[in-house]
Design a protein around this motif. Structure first.
Motif, PDB file in Angstrom:
ATOM      1  N   LEU A 106      -0.458  -9.991   7.308  1.00  0.00           N
ATOM      2  CA  LEU A 106      -1.355  -8.835   7.379  1.00  0.00           C
ATOM      3  C   LEU A 106      -2.800  -9.268   7.150  1.00  0.00           C
ATOM      4  N   LEU A 491       7.885  -1.570  -1.944  1.00  0.00           N
ATOM      5  CA  LEU A 491       6.761  -0.678  -1.642  1.00  0.00           C
ATOM      6  C   LEU A 491       6.538  -0.587  -0.143  1.00  0.00           C
ATOM      7  N   ILE A 492       6.535  -1.732   0.506  1.00  0.00           N
ATOM      8  CA  ILE A 492       6.272  -1.717   1.938  1.00  0.00           C
ATOM      9  C   ILE A 492       7.398  -0.994   2.664  1.00  0.00           C
ATOM     10  N   ALA A 494       8.985   1.448   1.670  1.00  0.00           N
ATOM     11  CA  ALA A 494       8.872   2.889   1.486  1.00  0.00           C
ATOM     12  C   ALA A 494       7.536   3.381   2.021  1.00  0.00           C
ATOM     13  N   TYR A 495       7.015   2.732   3.034  1.00  0.00           N
ATOM     14  CA  TYR A 495       5.761   3.095   3.711  1.00  0.00           C
ATOM     15  C   TYR A 495       4.522   2.845   2.866  1.00  0.00           C
ATOM     16  N   ARG A 496       4.683   2.421   1.585  1.00  0.00           N
ATOM     17  CA  ARG A 496       3.506   2.327   0.718  1.00  0.00           C
ATOM     18  C   ARG A 496       2.800   0.996   0.895  1.00  0.00           C
ATOM     19  N   LEU A 497       2.243   0.836   2.079  1.00  0.00           N
ATOM     20  CA  LEU A 497       1.607  -0.421   2.422  1.00  0.00           C
ATOM     21  C   LEU A 497       0.420  -0.744   1.527  1.00  0.00           C
ATOM     22  N   GLU A 498      -0.359   0.288   1.212  1.00  0.00           N
ATOM     23  CA  GLU A 498      -1.576   0.024   0.440  1.00  0.00           C
ATOM     24  C   GLU A 498      -1.240  -0.427  -0.971  1.00  0.00           C
TER      25      GLU A 498
END
Lengths: 530, 337
Positions: A106, A491-492, A494-498
């Motif tokens: 990323l 986290l990633i 569960a969509y919580r990329l930030e």
């Protein structure tokens, strides 16, 4: 031939190496028990497999070649010039190889991607997906490693040679040709093989940036066989194939490479400045610039989330600190085990040095430790688990498997850091020690100030590698065993990329801290270079 | 020098041993549920389910979080009969046959008649716990004319696509089957057409979705429920799921209990619990999938757009299990031509 006392002194080392071999053999046997040899011929006939092997070889060759080509001038520049931020750059270099791949990817995308910095600032568009992307990522991961390995080669240059070069008014290029190259070319094959193996088995990078199955590696096939199909037979076939290819490659490289003969000097503290010139300056500037461009921007991109408000929120979550604790619970014992193994290998190898009948062994012993790099961690862990399961230990052993496999996976790096200095000690002082009857513990105490920096570096590598490990922990993780990289993936997932990006920052900061700590704490304010 | 050496070595050893032996997890009468990590994580449905089930059973529920749904199965296979797992939670439709073949699973006795999955549910080994459909997600601010069918995704050469490798991820496998059910024998050609404007094929869903959010692609393979996450959690409406006029391929996540479960009674109780509101109400905003029973409480409005497909495509599990290898090979050959 040898006195009982000598053998007794070697016993711990023999035990260490023996245990390593035993565990390796056990996991191999456990895997092979599930194999069906007859089907292997069928696997061999799949054209896709060989296409994958060919591509793996090709990209690994390119990656390691480019990494080293850039690393040589960079290392030379770092040796000859001191500038502001040099130490920080070196620390950063040692961390880059443990950045979790998804984070690095990323980061690379932020820099080189479609709407990346490069495009915004200079309107340059890089075809990131495909060979270019793979090479960019591999150079990002491995060029810094190469620099550090080469710097170790530089450490072997006696200060007398520098003094002479300075007195004779050598230019940088002359010095490189007549002095540096002779030491570098002994380190290069080892570094080349190490990086080649890392790239050959590279997996997540190749899949994410490769663009499609056209660019795939053997490791994908192994992953699929093991995780998706649980086909132990196929997995062991592919793992053996990978080991054979890498071994073959290593043998060829070592055959044509100059023998790594260690030299005597060690306490080369004083540096003599060489004649500087415009060309030397510009060459150094260029080398540094390339290194900076390749390594620094993706790093900055990774650190970007520090400025978002989410960062502080993430820092406050208890789960994060629990994951930090678990990571340390894995990394510290793993690093210590790895160091003990490494020392065992070194002691045994240097004992064999220049002794009748045994003189051939040191290199073999070193290669034995490196062999582990060719086998995917997943395969080792699975084999080991099967072995322990057959012994009646199941679930509860998973923590120790994670620790052990991490320790073993870090061994090649530990050996790289320890071996040269240990050899040197032996070469320089063996006669003195023998004549004065200095042995075992007293000998360690005498040697400590000279080797502590290498020990610190070895421990640092092992710590960082175990801290950033994703493969093995993913196989054995559980609710109580969520390490920092695993937490990041949760986290990633569960969509919580930030938030994931923030956790990645914490992970990297922790890596920097530990590496710095281990060089300071164990390395001390040492007399030795770097 | 010598004392310093000793202190350093000694303190390193103490630190290492200290952290090694500090307690991890210990529990008594504990139901072990193997699941994937985002399900068990703090923001997933796991903690709520744990709380409400523990109230009911008077036991402790321990989630063992693995890295993926495939990870659950391979962990159970790795441990074999000696596994501590009571329940496997998080396999999907396409892994069911493979899981059954391991011989590690027990039949459940749960009444699945109130399950709202189209076509009903009648499997003896598996209880469904959530459902959704695979769909391509796009950014409405940057993509003016989103695709309205799978064929458009495949044929529109200007569209930059990211999807997952069917060899390493369940969404990737889902797309493989989706393509197969739309294109049938012509799938190889379709794959080749898709390959020419594919940005990249990633190892897992998270890699793909991360790249998409960074703007690397116009569409990414995900779920019809993905936009709901952005709306509910981030108040962001620009991410939307593309329609597919041919119909969508479902992902149904399932649970099964182990034959050699250490706590069979608890496992049975948990299998029943899966279809209760205490479990199902956590699915939507915890796992970002749709529940499999009618709930009294309506789902958040964000899920309205997680539309019911015009047509539900699904290939029989036995056929999938039989041909998966061949279809993956077909994909490999078509995309590496």
């Amino acid at each position: 031939m040898f006195s009982l006392r000598t053998v007794k002194g070697l016993l711990p080392a023999l035990l260490g190496v023996g245990f390593f071999l035993l565990m390796g053999a056990a996991s191999l046997v456990a895997l092979l028990r599930y194999s069906d040899w007859h089907s292997w011929l069928g696997y061999m006939q799949q054209p896709y497999l060989w296409r994958v092997v060919r591509f793996s070889l090709w990209q690994a060759l390119l990656s390691s070649g480019i990494s080293l080509l850039i690393a040589i001038p960079v290392a030379s520049c770092l040796i000859h010039r001191s500038f502001y931020g040099r130490a920080a750059l070196l620390q950063l270099f040692s961390v880059s190889m443990v950045v979790p791949t998804i984070v690095a990817i990323l980061g690379l995308v932020v820099v080189y991607g479609r709407s990346g910095w490069l495009y915004q600032l200079f309107d340059i568009h890089i075809p990131l997906y495909g060979l270019v992307g793979i090479l960019l990522a591999h150079v990002f991961f491995n060029m810094p490693l190469a620099v550090r390995l080469l710097l170790q080669g530089y450490d072997l240059i006696p200060s007398g040679q520098w003094r002479q070069a300075s007195q004779l008014g050598f230019s940088r290029w002359t010095a490189f040709r007549w002095i540096e190259w002779h030491y570098l070319k002994k380190v290069l094959p080892g570094a080349f093989v190490l990086i080649f193996m890392l790239c050959f088995s590279s997996f997540a990078v190749v899949l994410s940036l490769g663009g499609g199955p056209k660019f795939s590696t053997l490791e994908v096939a192994i992953y699929q066989a093991l995780r998706f199909d649980f086909d132990l037979n196929k997995a062991s076939f592919l793992a053996l194939l990978q080991v054979s290819i890498c071994t073959l490659f290593a043998v060829v490289v070592y055959r044509i490479a100059p023998v790594n003969r260690q030299d005597v000097s060690l306490l080369a503290v004083k540096r003599y400045s060489l004649k500087d010139s415009f060309w030397a300056k510009s060459a150094d500037a260029l080398a540094l610039l390339v290194a900076f461009i390749l390594v620094i921007p993706p790093f900055l991109a990774i650190f970007d989330p520090v400025f978002s408000p989410i960062f502080l929120l993430t820092l406050q979550s208890a789960a994060l600190w629990k994951a930090v604790l678990v990571s340390l619970q894995i990394a510290f014992p793993a690093a210590l085990v790895s160091l003990l193994l490494g020392v065992s290998f070194c002691v045994l190898a240097r004992f064999c040095m220049a002794r009748r009948y045994l003189a051939l062994l040191p290199n073999k012993i070193e290669h034995l430790g490196n062999l582990i790099l060719m086998v995917p961690g997943l395969v080792i862990a699975t084999g080991l688990f099967l072995f322990l399961r057959d012994l009646g230990w199941g679930f509860q052993s998973s923590y120790w498997i994670v620790v052990w496999v991490n320790a073993v996976m870090a061994l090649p790096f530990v050996l790289r850091a320890l071996m040269p200095v240990m050899y040197q000690q032996e070469r320089r002082f063996r006669a003195v020690y023998l004549s004065l009857g200095v042995r075992s513990w007293s000998r360690w105490c005498l040697e400590w100030p000279l080797i502590r920096l290498s020990v610190a570096q070895a421990l640092g590598y092992a710590l960082l590698l175990s801290l950033g490990d994703m493969g093995v922990i993913a196989l054995f993780g559980s609710q109580g065993l969520v390490s920092l990289p695993l937490y990041l993936f949760q986290l990633i997932g569960a969509y919580r990329l930030e938030e994931g990006a923030c956790v990645a920052v914490v992970l990297i900061l922790l890596c920097l801290l530990l590496f710095y700590g281990s060089t300071r704490f164990i390395g001390g304010r040492s007399l030795v270079k770097h | 020098m010598k004392p310093f050496l000793l202190t350093t070595l000694f303190s390193t050893a103490v630190v290492s041993i200290g952290v090694a032996f500090s307690p991890l997890t210990f529990a008594k009468e504990t139901l072990n549920v193997y699941t994937y990590d985002s399900f068990a994580s703090d923001w997933g449905p796991g903690p709520k389910i744990k709380a409400s089930f523990e109230q009911e059973c008077g036991c402790e529920l321990n989630f063992v979080a693995l890295d993926s749904s495939v990870g659950i199965l391979s962990r159970a296979q790795l441990e074999g009969k000696s596994s501590q797992a009571d329940v496997l939670l998080g396999l999907d439709l396409n892994l069911m046959e493979a899981a059954k073949k391991t011989g590690l699973l027990a039949e459940h006795s749960v009444d699945t008649s109130n399950v709202t999955i189209s076509g009903g549910w009648s499997d003896r080994f598996f209880v469904p716990f959530d459902q959704g459909h695979f769909a391509f997600i796009y950014n409405a601010e940057t993509l003016q004319t989103p695709p309205t069918s799978l064929k458009e995704v495949v044929d529109n050469q200007a569209l930059r696509v990211i999807y997952q490798d069917p060899r390493t991820s369940t969404p990737g496998l889902g797309l493989l089957l989706w393509m197969k059910s739309v294109y049938g024998n012509d799938a190889a050609n379709a794959w080749a057409r898709l390959a020419s404007h594919t940005v990249t094929v990633t190892k897992s869903w998270s890699d793909a979705y991360g790249l998409f959010l960074k703007g690397e692609a116009d569409v990414v393979l995900s779920y019809t429920t993905s936009p709901a996450y952005h709306i509910v959690a981030e108040d962001e409406t620009k991410y939307q799921a593309a329609m597919a006029s041919e119909g969508l391929y479902p992902q149904i996540e399932v649970a099964a209990m182990m034959k050699d479960a250490p706590h069979p009674a608890l496992a049975k109780q948990f299998m029943q619990f899966i279809l209760q509101p205490g479990f199902q109400s956590t699915v939507a905003t915890g796992n970002w999938m749709l529940p499999v029973i009618e709930l009294d409480e309506a789902l958040p409005a964000a899920f309205d757009d997680a539309f019911k497909p015009s047509k539900n495509l699904v290939l029989p599990a036995a056929e999938v299990a039989k041909h998966r290898g061949a279809w993956v090979d077909e994909w490999l050959n078509a995309t590496t031509r």
